[in-house]
Design a protein around this motif. Structure first.
Motif, PDB file in Angstrom:
ATOM      1  N   MET A 199       1.078  -1.143  -0.174  1.00  0.00           N
ATOM      2  CA  MET A 199      -0.089   0.118   0.000  1.00  0.00           C
ATOM      3  C   MET A 199       0.754   1.464  -0.106  1.00  0.00           C
ATOM      4  SD  MET A 199      -3.406   0.873   2.562  1.00  0.00           S
ATOM      5  CE  MET A 199      -2.987  -0.417   3.394  1.00  0.00           C
ATOM      6  N   VAL A 200       0.400   2.427  -0.488  1.00  0.00           N
ATOM      7  CA  VAL A 200       0.997   3.746  -0.887  1.00  0.00           C
ATOM      8  C   VAL A 200       0.442   4.448   0.160  1.00  0.00           C
ATOM      9  CG1 VAL A 200       1.373   5.646  -1.941  1.00  0.00           C
ATOM     10  CG2 VAL A 200       1.440   3.209  -3.139  1.00  0.00           C
ATOM     11  N   LYS A 201      -0.793   4.874   0.259  1.00  0.00           N
ATOM     12  CA  LYS A 201      -1.721   5.449   1.206  1.00  0.00           C
ATOM     13  C   LYS A 201      -3.229   4.977   1.771  1.00  0.00           C
ATOM     14  CE  LYS A 201      -2.654   8.663  -2.453  1.00  0.00           C
ATOM     15  NZ  LYS A 201      -2.541  10.294  -2.735  1.00  0.00           N
ATOM     16  N   TRP A 202      -3.371   5.460   2.571  1.00  0.00           N
ATOM     17  CA  TRP A 202      -4.869   5.119   3.225  1.00  0.00           C
ATOM     18  C   TRP A 202      -5.656   6.436   3.521  1.00  0.00           C
ATOM     19  CZ3 TRP A 202      -6.224   0.283   6.417  1.00  0.00           C
ATOM     20  CH2 TRP A 202      -7.381   0.183   7.109  1.00  0.00           C
ATOM     21  N   GLU A 203      -6.786   6.691   2.672  1.00  0.00           N
ATOM     22  CA  GLU A 203      -7.485   7.827   3.065  1.00  0.00           C
ATOM     23  C   GLU A 203      -9.064   7.464   3.378  1.00  0.00           C
ATOM     24  OE1 GLU A 203      -5.078  10.456  -0.230  1.00  0.00           O
ATOM     25  OE2 GLU A 203      -7.096   9.740  -0.527  1.00  0.00           O
ATOM     26  N   THR A 204      -9.641   8.382   4.047  1.00  0.00           N
ATOM     27  CA  THR A 204     -10.985   8.119   4.480  1.00  0.00           C
ATOM     28  C   THR A 204     -11.823   9.506   4.297  1.00  0.00           C
ATOM     29  OG1 THR A 204     -10.146   6.823   6.435  1.00  0.00           O
ATOM     30  CG2 THR A 204     -12.633   7.230   6.307  1.00  0.00           C
ATOM     31  N   TYR A 205     -12.989   9.358   3.576  1.00  0.00           N
ATOM     32  CA  TYR A 205     -13.906  10.513   3.156  1.00  0.00           C
ATOM     33  C   TYR A 205     -15.448  10.333   3.701  1.00  0.00           C
ATOM     34  CZ  TYR A 205      -9.963  11.491   0.064  1.00  0.00           C
ATOM     35  OH  TYR A 205      -8.659  12.296  -0.473  1.00  0.00           O
ATOM     36  N   LEU A 206     -15.844  11.473   3.705  1.00  0.00           N
ATOM     37  CA  LEU A 206     -17.253  11.595   4.201  1.00  0.00           C
ATOM     38  C   LEU A 206     -18.085  11.041   3.011  1.00  0.00           C
ATOM     39  CD1 LEU A 206     -19.113  12.370   6.745  1.00  0.00           C
ATOM     40  CD2 LEU A 206     -19.123  14.689   5.581  1.00  0.00           C
ATOM     41  N   ASP A 207     -17.532  11.425   1.730  1.00  0.00           N
ATOM     42  CA  ASP A 207     -18.533  11.162   0.644  1.00  0.00           C
ATOM     43  C   ASP A 207     -17.820  10.310  -0.547  1.00  0.00           C
ATOM     44  OD1 ASP A 207     -16.505  13.305   0.521  1.00  0.00           O
ATOM     45  OD2 ASP A 207     -17.656  13.794  -1.494  1.00  0.00           O
ATOM     46  N   ASN A 239     -12.473  12.808   5.865  1.00  0.00           N
ATOM     47  CA  ASN A 239     -13.263  12.759   7.323  1.00  0.00           C
ATOM     48  C   ASN A 239     -12.641  11.362   8.022  1.00  0.00           C
ATOM     49  OD1 ASN A 239     -15.017  14.266   8.845  1.00  0.00           O
ATOM     50  ND2 ASN A 239     -15.992  12.086   8.865  1.00  0.00           N
ATOM     51  N   GLY A 240     -11.720  11.430   8.796  1.00  0.00           N
ATOM     52  CA  GLY A 240     -11.307  10.293   9.408  1.00  0.00           C
ATOM     53  C   GLY A 240      -9.908   9.973   9.103  1.00  0.00           C
ATOM     54  N   LEU A 241      -9.383   8.561   9.207  1.00  0.00           N
ATOM     55  CA  LEU A 241      -7.944   8.186   9.127  1.00  0.00           C
ATOM     56  C   LEU A 241      -7.160   8.386   7.859  1.00  0.00           C
ATOM     57  CD1 LEU A 241      -6.389   5.126  10.901  1.00  0.00           C
ATOM     58  CD2 LEU A 241      -5.910   5.630   8.687  1.00  0.00           C
ATOM     59  N   PHE A 242      -6.127   9.050   7.914  1.00  0.00           N
ATOM     60  CA  PHE A 242      -4.962   9.167   6.623  1.00  0.00           C
ATOM     61  C   PHE A 242      -3.868   8.616   7.169  1.00  0.00           C
ATOM     62  CE2 PHE A 242      -8.463  12.031   5.060  1.00  0.00           C
ATOM     63  CZ  PHE A 242      -8.196  11.866   3.756  1.00  0.00           C
ATOM     64  N   ALA A 243      -3.303   7.734   6.134  1.00  0.00           N
ATOM     65  CA  ALA A 243      -1.660   7.072   6.566  1.00  0.00           C
ATOM     66  C   ALA A 243      -1.045   6.958   5.394  1.00  0.00           C
ATOM     67  CB  ALA A 243      -2.110   5.736   7.248  1.00  0.00           C
ATOM     68  N   TRP A 244       0.121   7.165   5.317  1.00  0.00           N
ATOM     69  CA  TRP A 244       1.089   6.843   4.239  1.00  0.00           C
ATOM     70  C   TRP A 244       2.088   5.843   4.524  1.00  0.00           C
ATOM     71  CZ3 TRP A 244      -1.095  11.242   5.833  1.00  0.00           C
ATOM     72  CH2 TRP A 244      -1.819  12.134   4.974  1.00  0.00           C
ATOM     73  N   TYR A 245       2.541   5.385   3.536  1.00  0.00           N
ATOM     74  CA  TYR A 245       3.453   4.023   3.754  1.00  0.00           C
ATOM     75  C   TYR A 245       4.900   4.252   2.845  1.00  0.00           C
ATOM     76  CZ  TYR A 245      -0.541   1.871   5.635  1.00  0.00           C
ATOM     77  OH  TYR A 245      -1.686   1.555   6.713  1.00  0.00           O
TER      78      TYR A 245
END
Length: 262
Positions: free
Chosen positions: A65-73, A80-86
Motif C-alpha cells: 500500500m501507498v496510502k490510506w484515506e477516509t472520506y465523508l462522501d 473525514n477520518g483516518l489518513f496514513a502513508w507508507y
C-alpha cells in the motif's frame, strides 16, 4: 496538504474485483487516471463502510500500500477520518485524522520498529495545539513556549483485565487464525515460490467484544491485506477488557504471516 486526486472509474479488471467489494481506480506513475491495468503503476480500492465513511486504499500495482484515506462522501471531496502513508516496503510512515477536511486529533510521523512515532502533532479542528518530539522529549507550542515531556505514569490503583478471545483465549485465537487465514493466489504469484511475508495489523476489541478499528501498520500486497482485513472482520466475539470492573476498549497489534511453498 492535498488530499484529492482526479480519478477515473474503471471496471472489468477481474484479477482485482473477483470476490471483493468496492470500486477500483487506475493511475499512471504521475497519478493521472487511466484505464489500462497492464500499463498502470498504481490502483485504488474504495470501500463503502457506511453512508458517511468511504475508505480508499492506494497500492503499487504489484506491491504494498501507498496510502490510506477516509472520506465523508464517495466523490472524495471531504476528508473525514483516518489518513496514513507508507514507504516502499509497506511500513507505516505517518498517520493522522481529519474532521470534515481539517486536521484533527493526533498526527504521528516517523515510526520505529516497535511501532512508536518519532514526532507528533496535536490538532483541534485544523488548529495546531502542540508538537511533540519523542526523541528530545520536548513539547513545543505555537506561541513559542517549550516544555519537557514527562513520561506517562501508570495509575497503580486501576484494576485492568485484558480482552480475551472467547473460544480458548490466546490459544483459541491462534487456532482461529491458522485455520481461517488463506494465502491468496495473487499474492503467491507476486511473492514467488519459497517465500513469506506478513501483514501487520492493529485492531480494537470494543466494549461489546467485537473487533473494531482495523488498521494495517505494515502492508504486504493488496490481496494479502484484504485477506487480513477479512479475517478480522469475521472474527468471533471476544470477552471485552475490563477497567475497574467496567467494560473497556483494548488494542491488539500482531503480524499475520503468509507463506508460499515451492
Amino acid at each position: 496538504m492535498k488530499y484529492l486526486l482526479t480519478i477515473f472509474f474503471f471496471s472489468g479488471v477481474t484479477v482485482l474485483t473477483a470476490q471483493t467489494n468496492g470500486s477500483f481506480f487506475l493511475f499512471n506513475k504521475d497519478w493521472s487516471s487511466m484505464q489500462d491495468f497492464d500499463k498502470a503503476t498504481y490502483f485504488m480500492q474504495q470501500v463503502k463502510e457506511n453512508d458517511t465513511t468511504f475508505t480508499c486504499r492506494y497500492y503499487q500495482k504489484n506491491g504494498p500500500m501507498v496510502k490510506w484515506e477516509t472520506y465523508l462522501d464517495s466523490n472524495m471531496t471531504i476528508p473525514n477520518g483516518l489518513f496514513a502513508w507508507y514507504n516502499k516496503r509497506g511500513d507505516l510512515d505517518s498517520i493522522g485524522y481529519t474532521n470534515r477536511g481539517r486536521k484533527n486529533l493526533t498526527w504521528q510521523y516517523g515510526f520505529k520498529s516497535d511501532g512508536s512515532a518519532i514526532t507528533a502533532e496535536e490538532y483541534l479542528n485544523g488548529r495546531l495545539v502542540k508538537r511533540i518530539n519523542y526523541k528530545t522529549k520536548i513539547i513545543s507550542y505555537p506561541s513559542g513556549k517549550e516544555e519537557k515531556l514527562e513520561d506517562a505514569k501508570e495509575n497503580k490503583t486501576d484494576v485492568f483485565r485484558k480482552a480475551e478471545f472467547i473460544d480458548g483465549g490466546i490459544d483459541g485465537w491462534v487456532k482461529y487464525v491458522s485455520e481461517n487465514l488463506k494465502t491468496p493466489e495473487r499474492y503467491m504469484s507476486i511473492a514467488g515460490p519459497n517465500s513469506d511475508g506478513y501483514v501487520g495489523v492493529s485492531f480494537e476489541i470494543n466494549t461489546m467484544g467485537k473487533v473494531n478499528k482495523i488498521f494495517l501498520y505494515h502492508s504486504a500486497e493488496w490481496s494479502a491485506d484484504n485477506e487480513a482485513i477479512r479475517l478480522l472482520n469475521n472474527s468471533p466475539i471476544w470477552n471485552p477488557a475490563e477497567k475497574n470492573g467496567l467494560p473497556a476498549e483494548y488494542n491488539f497489534r500482531q503480524k499475520l504471516t503468509f507463506r508460499v511453498g515451492l
